[in-house]
Structures are given as structure tokens and as C-alpha cells.
Design a protein around this motif. Structure first.
Motif, short mmCIF file in Angstrom:
data_model
loop_
_atom_site.label_atom_id
_atom_site.label_comp_id
_atom_site.label_asym_id
_atom_site.label_seq_id
_atom_site.Cartn_x
_atom_site.Cartn_y
_atom_site.Cartn_z
N HIS A 104 53.17 16.26 11.48
CA HIS A 104 52.90 17.53 12.27
C HIS A 104 51.94 17.58 13.73
O HIS A 104 51.02 16.70 13.49
CB HIS A 104 52.15 18.46 11.47
CG HIS A 104 52.85 19.41 10.26
ND1 HIS A 104 53.99 20.10 10.85
CD2 HIS A 104 52.75 18.98 8.96
CE1 HIS A 104 54.61 20.35 9.34
NE2 HIS A 104 53.97 19.80 8.58
N THR B 126 58.40 20.75 12.63
CA THR B 126 57.87 21.85 12.38
C THR B 126 57.51 22.33 11.11
O THR B 126 57.63 21.73 10.01
CB THR B 126 58.86 22.73 12.77
OG1 THR B 126 60.02 22.40 12.18
CG2 THR B 126 59.35 22.97 14.62
N LEU C 270 61.53 17.65 -0.95
CA LEU C 270 60.20 17.51 -0.92
C LEU C 270 59.44 18.75 -0.71
O LEU C 270 60.11 19.75 0.18
CB LEU C 270 59.78 16.40 -0.24
CG LEU C 270 59.97 15.06 -0.40
CD1 LEU C 270 59.48 14.13 0.69
CD2 LEU C 270 59.68 14.63 -1.90
#
Ligand SMILES: Nc1ncnc2c1ncn2[C@@H]1O[C@H](COP(=O)(O)OS(=O)(=O)O)[C@@H](OP(=O)(O)O)[C@H]1O
Length: 441
Positions: A132, A74, A271
């Protein structure tokens, strides 16, 4: 004995009735029976492989590490950090990761619904998928093995919306058209700026529901209630674990148990972080407005936040806490190995190695990454490099690595004559290896 006599006495008239039936009737009964059993078989085959949590703190009697994982990445939910953990695991354990076709960029042609056509043929058949995408259950089932565990991550909607608003300010027209790029102005009258048909409008409204494949603009308030309840029930059947970004380490401990992995498999560095200066001010009236505007996401988050803590209690809160501490200790050791005394967080322009520079969405937002010291031992070098490698570079690197492996396999399988022809025409090789349909060993 008496009951056996009873059963025979009951069954006998049935048998006699069957014997008296015409051939046509018997055939009809047989056809109906076959259809019923086929239906049951199919239903069973296509039911989700949903692992229920059985846990204790003890690691005895552990099953082998699970390697079939679909992680729905997400947006703006700490998902790049989870993806990096999965990429490193895949490399260490020689597991194939499904990666997007070049034409899809590093996302699976987001915001379109995921399709198996978006998967690069050199990454088939996969056991892990994590880039993604907009979730599409039926297409993922076609791609992934039957024992795939589905996992995703959600973030608290206020923090998530602020991150989306800042990160996609220049991409999402609903944000771009707001005077002075003010989040407050947008939230005072969202419908003045939001157009569902805009490119990337999904970053401005219930992004979690959109990423999960749902309707982020669903109907009026009354209709929305029923819709989100049903949607949540559906998600419950699909996902074995819904992680929560605010409890990232606790989430990783649950993931570790679900997959029977080791603590060392879960170590990470954060990250895709923004600098403090890139963050927008959330004044006291904004959180309620953000939650009201993203009411579907809020309901989704509240529900899975509750079920998350139920899972923590099933494992045992003390056990999870203990493992969180162990994870943090393992992480500290890793930090010392990779960075020495201080974490080398840097803005992109300060990072010398371009393989480690995170992508910057615009000049207004600063995404920080890491630099590695030059004196790392060769054994640490590789490990530390992958630990801090941003999503785009790591996806590209893995695609190259898996493509080489796949080509080698194809060349080994081919007769020498075809190899000569192939050397003359490399483009032909690409077509020859476009694997279809997807088959799992
Ligand atoms: N471990 C951990 N715990 C909590 N939060 C974390 C973690 N790792 C990354 N982050 C924060 O997640 C945000 C980036 O999310 P994503 O990687 O999903 O973004 S993206 O959609 O892939 O661009 C980004 O949030 P913002 O800085 O608010 O934008 C990161 O700081």
C-alpha cells in the motif's frame, strides 16, 4: 533524379546563407539546436513505459515474462489477492520486491505521499513494488526501472464504501463519531461527521482518488467535473492496466497477457475476506447516496470499467472467457492439492499457525483466513503456505529473505578485515549497506 535536383536547388541558398553568417550567429544556432535536442531526449526518456495491448488468443511468438511491475495497491479492492500473486511470482523468479522501511509499517508510510525514502535499503534496486502507498508518480519513476509497467485495481464504489465503513470503523474518526456506527446515519448527513483533517479521513471520502494521488475533496460540483476528467486522462497515461475487482478473473487474464505470464502464475485464493456477519446492510436508498458522496470515485470507476471491457474486446471476449475457465480449472486443482476436499476457511482464532492469521481491524469485524492440513507433501507445503499467507506476514518474510541475500552480497564484496570489524559491530553493517542512489542493472 528530378526531385534530387529540386532538393539541392532548395538547399543551396540555405547553405550559402549559413556560410555568410557571423561566428556569433552560428554559435547561437548551435546552442539552440543542442538545447532542443536535449529537451527532446529528456522528454522521451521520462515518458511512461506504457504497453499498449496487442493480443490474440494464440501464445505463439510470446515475449519473455515481464518482471518490472508497479502495482498500486488500492484499499478494499481485492488488492491483497493480487499482491500475493506478485509476491509468489517474485520469489519463484528471484525478482527483488521493494518493501517498506520498518518505520513505515507494512505500508509505505500511508497516508503520506510515497517517497523513495520509505523503501527499505535491503530491497533496492527493486523490479516489483506492491505494498500500500499513496501514488506518487515522480518518486516511483526514480525508484523503478524504465520498463516498469504500472497496474492498479478499482472496485465498484458502493461495495467498496461498505467494506471501508465496516473495516475502518474504529480507525477513521469520521466513521467512529457516527451514533451507533450507522452507515445510513453517516450517509444522510456526511458533512456532519466528516472532517478532511482527521487522521485517516481518506477512508471516508473518494478513497480511490486519494490512493491514486489525487485530491479526494476537490471543490464544488462544477470544478469537480473538470478536475476528474483531467485526473482520469492523467491516469490513462500512467497505467497500462486498470483491473476491476468485480471481474477479478477477467482482470487476471488481461494481466497475464500484458506481462506475458503463464496461467499457472495467476492462480490464487481470495484473501482478506470478511465473514457474512461482518457485512453491513445496504438498504435500497443507500447506493445512490454512496455514489453521490463518492462522486469522484464513481466517475473514475465508470470510466475504467468501460475501458476495461474495450480491452477485453481487443483480446477477444471468447478468448478471455476461455482463459477464465482454464484459470478456474487450474485453481480447482490447486485447491485439491492444498486443502483436499474442502476449503479450510477459518476465523483468525481458529487458525493454529500464526503466520497464517489475518490481521483483525477490530472486535466488530471478522477477517477470515485459511488453515492448511497437516499431511501436505513437502513440495506442496511451501507452495500452499505462501498461497494463503496474509499480506503482513508475507511482507515481513520477504523482507527477512531479501535482507539476508543482500547482506550476503555485501559480505562477499568486502575485504576480510572489514568482515572482522563487521562481526563485532552488526549495527555498522546496516549503515554500510544503505544503498543510495538507486541503480538498476
Ligand atoms: N478474488 C477476489 N475477487 C473479489 N473480491 C475479492 C477477491 N479477493 C478478495 N476480495 C475482497 O477484497 C476485499 C479486501 O480487499 P483488499 O485486500 O484490497 O483490502 S486491504 O485494503 O488490503 O485491507 C474484501 O472485501 P470485503 O469482504 O467486502 O471487505 C475481500 O472479500
Amino acid at each position: 533524379m528530378a526531385s534530387l535536383v529540386g532538393i539541392v536547388a532548395h538547399a543551396l541558398p540555405c547553405v550559402q546563407r549559413v556560410l555568410k553568417m557571423s561566428h556569433k550567429k552560428i554559435l547561437l544556432v548551435l546552442v539552440a539546436f543542442s538545447m532542443l535536442s536535449l529537451l527532446l531526449h529528456k522528454t522521451n526518456r521520462f515518458s511512461w513505459y506504457h504497453k499498449t495491448f496487442y493480443y490474440s488468443c494464440s501464445t505463439s511468438g510470446r515475449t519473455p515474462k515481464h518482471t518490472a511491475i508497479a502495482f498500486l495497491k488500492t484499499h478494499k479492492t481485492a488488492s491483497s489477492t493480487v499482491q500475493n500473486i506478485l509476491f509468489r511470482f517474485a520469489e519463484r523468479n528471484n525478482v527483488t520486491v521493494a518493501l517498506p522501511h520498518h518505520s513505515c509499517d507494512h505500508q509505505f508510510c500511508y497516508p503520506r505521499n510515497f517517497s523513495t525514502r520509505f523503501v527499505h535499503p535491503y530491497t533496492l534496486p527493486p523490479r516489483i513494488i506492491t505494498n500500500h502507498m499513496r501514488f506518487n508518480a515522480s518518486e516511483l519513476r526514480r525508484l523503478m526501472p524504465n520498463d516498469t509497467l504500472y497496474v492498479t485495481i478499482l472496485r465498484e464504489p458502493v461495495a467498496m464504501f461498505e467494506s471501508l465503513f465496516s473495516y475502518y470503523n474504529q480507525y477513521c474518526l469520521s466513521f467512529k463519531r457516527v451514533p451507533n456506527g450507522s452507515m445510513e446515519t453517516f450517509l444522510n448527513h456526511p458533512l456532519r461527521y466528516y472532517r478532511p483533517n482527521d487522521k485517516f479521513s481518506m477512508y471516508a471520502h473518494n478513497t480511490l482518488v486519494y490512493d491514486l494521488g489525487g485530491d479526494n475533496d476537490h471543490g464544488n460540483e462544477a470544478a469537480r467535473d473538470a478536475y476528474i476528467e483531467g485526473f482520469i486522462r492523467e491516469m490513462e497515461t500512467v497505467f497500462s492496466l486498470v483491473m476491476i475487482a468485480e471481474y477479478f478473473d477477467e482482470s487476471l487474464v488481461l494481466l497475464k497477457h500484458l506481462l506475458s505470464w503463464d496461467l499457472e502464475d495467476m492462480v490464487y485464493v481470495k484473501l482478506n475476506m470478511r465473514t457474512k456477519e461482518s457485512k453491513l446492510n445496504i438498504t435500497s436508498s443507500l447506493p445512490d447516496k454512496i455514489r453521490a458522496w463518492n462522486s469522484l470515485d464513481s466517475r473514475l470507476y465508470n470510466h475504467f470499467n468501460t475501458t476495461f471491457w474495450k480491452k477485453v474486446h481487443e483480446v477477444g471476449a471468447a478468448c478471455v472467457e476461455k482463459e477464465v475457465q482454464l484459470l478456474r480449472q487450474a485453481q480447482e486443482r490447486l485447491m485439491r492439492t492444498c486443502f483436499g476436499d474442502q476449503l479450510r476457511l477459518r476465523s483468525a482464532t481458529q487458525i493454529k499457525n500464526k503466520e497464517l492469521r489475518p490481521w483483525q481491524p477490530s472486535s466488530k469485524v471478522n477477517i477470515i483466513g485459511y488453515d492448511l492440513p497437516g499431511n501436505l507433501s513437502s513440495s506442496s507445503q511451501e507452495h500452499c503456505l505462501k498461497l494463503v499467507m496474509p499480506e503482513i506476514q508475507y511482507s515481513r518474510y520477504l523482507l527477512k529473505k531479501q535482507s539476508l541475500k543482500n547482506r550476503r552480497k555485501v559480505i562477499q564484496r568486502q575485504p576480510p578485515k572489514a568482515m572482522v570489524k563487521q562481526a563485532n559491530n552488526r549495527a555498522g553493517l546496516v549503515q554500510a549497506t544503505a544503498v543510495k542512489p538507486i541503480r538498476h542493472q
